[in-house]
Design a protein around this motif. Structure first.
Motif, PDB file in Angstrom:
ATOM      1  N   GLU A  22       0.765  -8.253  -5.689  1.00  0.00           N
ATOM      2  CA  GLU A  22       1.006  -9.413  -6.552  1.00  0.00           C
ATOM      3  C   GLU A  22       0.595  -9.148  -7.993  1.00  0.00           C
ATOM      4  OE1 GLU A  22       2.396 -12.294  -5.490  1.00  0.00           O
ATOM      5  OE2 GLU A  22       2.589 -11.488  -3.477  1.00  0.00           O
ATOM      6  N   GLY A  23       0.496  -7.891  -8.404  1.00  0.00           N
ATOM      7  CA  GLY A  23       0.088  -7.582  -9.764  1.00  0.00           C
ATOM      8  C   GLY A  23      -1.329  -8.069 -10.014  1.00  0.00           C
ATOM      9  N   ALA A  24      -1.526  -8.836 -11.084  1.00  0.00           N
ATOM     10  CA  ALA A  24      -2.847  -9.350 -11.435  1.00  0.00           C
ATOM     11  C   ALA A  24      -3.355 -10.364 -10.413  1.00  0.00           C
ATOM     12  CB  ALA A  24      -2.804  -9.973 -12.820  1.00  0.00           C
ATOM     13  N   LEU A  25      -2.482 -10.920  -9.612  1.00  0.00           N
ATOM     14  CA  LEU A  25      -2.879 -11.915  -8.623  1.00  0.00           C
ATOM     15  C   LEU A  25      -3.155 -11.310  -7.250  1.00  0.00           C
ATOM     16  CD1 LEU A  25      -0.342 -14.736  -9.522  1.00  0.00           C
ATOM     17  CD2 LEU A  25      -2.729 -14.526 -10.244  1.00  0.00           C
ATOM     18  N   PRO A  44      -7.585  -6.240   5.354  1.00  0.00           N
ATOM     19  CA  PRO A  44      -8.584  -7.306   5.482  1.00  0.00           C
ATOM     20  C   PRO A  44      -8.514  -8.350   4.373  1.00  0.00           C
ATOM     21  CG  PRO A  44      -9.619  -5.303   4.696  1.00  0.00           C
ATOM     22  CD  PRO A  44      -8.199  -4.952   5.040  1.00  0.00           C
ATOM     23  N   TYR A  45      -7.850  -8.044   3.265  1.00  0.00           N
ATOM     24  CA  TYR A  45      -7.741  -8.995   2.158  1.00  0.00           C
ATOM     25  C   TYR A  45      -6.551  -9.940   2.312  1.00  0.00           C
ATOM     26  CZ  TYR A  45     -11.250  -6.590  -0.682  1.00  0.00           C
ATOM     27  OH  TYR A  45     -12.410  -6.057  -1.165  1.00  0.00           O
ATOM     28  N   CYS A  46      -5.357  -9.356   2.460  1.00  0.00           N
ATOM     29  CA  CYS A  46      -4.143 -10.189   2.432  1.00  0.00           C
ATOM     30  C   CYS A  46      -3.499 -10.371   3.797  1.00  0.00           C
ATOM     31  CB  CYS A  46      -3.127  -9.605   1.453  1.00  0.00           C
ATOM     32  SG  CYS A  46      -2.472  -7.982   1.913  1.00  0.00           S
ATOM     33  N   GLY A  47      -3.922  -9.592   4.796  1.00  0.00           N
ATOM     34  CA  GLY A  47      -3.373  -9.742   6.133  1.00  0.00           C
ATOM     35  C   GLY A  47      -2.063  -9.008   6.370  1.00  0.00           C
ATOM     36  N   ARG A  48      -1.599  -8.245   5.381  1.00  0.00           N
ATOM     37  CA  ARG A  48      -0.361  -7.475   5.572  1.00  0.00           C
ATOM     38  C   ARG A  48      -0.578  -6.463   6.684  1.00  0.00           C
ATOM     39  NH1 ARG A  48       2.077  -4.993   0.391  1.00  0.00           N
ATOM     40  NH2 ARG A  48       2.679  -7.164   0.156  1.00  0.00           N
ATOM     41  N   LYS A  49       0.387  -6.359   7.577  1.00  0.00           N
ATOM     42  CA  LYS A  49       0.301  -5.434   8.706  1.00  0.00           C
ATOM     43  C   LYS A  49       1.139  -4.201   8.398  1.00  0.00           C
ATOM     44  CE  LYS A  49       0.739  -5.386  13.747  1.00  0.00           C
ATOM     45  NZ  LYS A  49       1.086  -6.220  14.909  1.00  0.00           N
ATOM     46  N   TYR A  50       0.515  -3.041   8.504  1.00  0.00           N
ATOM     47  CA  TYR A  50       1.195  -1.765   8.291  1.00  0.00           C
ATOM     48  C   TYR A  50       1.406  -1.108   9.646  1.00  0.00           C
ATOM     49  CZ  TYR A  50       0.084  -2.290   3.371  1.00  0.00           C
ATOM     50  OH  TYR A  50       0.011  -2.761   2.091  1.00  0.00           O
ATOM     51  N   ILE A  51       2.669  -0.772   9.939  1.00  0.00           N
ATOM     52  CA  ILE A  51       3.029  -0.127  11.200  1.00  0.00           C
ATOM     53  C   ILE A  51       3.610   1.242  10.883  1.00  0.00           C
ATOM     54  CG2 ILE A  51       4.482  -0.232  13.264  1.00  0.00           C
ATOM     55  CD1 ILE A  51       4.525  -3.264  12.971  1.00  0.00           C
ATOM     56  N   HIS A  52       3.085   2.272  11.532  1.00  0.00           N
ATOM     57  CA  HIS A  52       3.629   3.613  11.335  1.00  0.00           C
ATOM     58  C   HIS A  52       5.023   3.679  11.964  1.00  0.00           C
ATOM     59  CE1 HIS A  52       4.192   7.941  11.656  1.00  0.00           C
ATOM     60  NE2 HIS A  52       3.376   7.995  10.609  1.00  0.00           N
ATOM     61  N   ARG A  53       5.896   4.400  11.304  1.00  0.00           N
ATOM     62  CA  ARG A  53       7.307   4.500  11.729  1.00  0.00           C
ATOM     63  C   ARG A  53       7.445   4.914  13.198  1.00  0.00           C
ATOM     64  NH1 ARG A  53      11.372   3.820   9.093  1.00  0.00           N
ATOM     65  NH2 ARG A  53      10.461   4.111   7.059  1.00  0.00           N
TER      66      ARG A  53
END
Length: 60
Positions: A22-25, A44-53
């Motif tokens: 979100e840039g500065a946000l 842990p900050y934004c909750g985005r889930k990263y899945i390996h291909r």
């Protein structure tokens, strides 16, 4: 009851960096290690889930 991650991203690397996008946000950049046995990690900050291909078809 489980809650879905706000966003899911498919990645090619087992090590990812997240800054909230979100840039500065956004949030401070953190580096996350995806465990090779489960194939995903959640920021842990934004909750985005990263899945390996390699696990995308199994988890997404």
């Amino acid at each position: 009851m489980t809650q879905e991650a706000p966003e899911t991203t498919i990645v090619d690397s087992y090590r990812v960096a997240c800054d909230g996008g979100e840039g500065a946000l956004g949030h401070p950049r953190v580096y996350l290690q995806i465990p090779e046995d489960i194939g995903w990690v959640v920021c842990p900050y934004c909750g985005r889930k990263y899945i390996h291909r390699d696990f995308a078809d199994k988890l997404a």
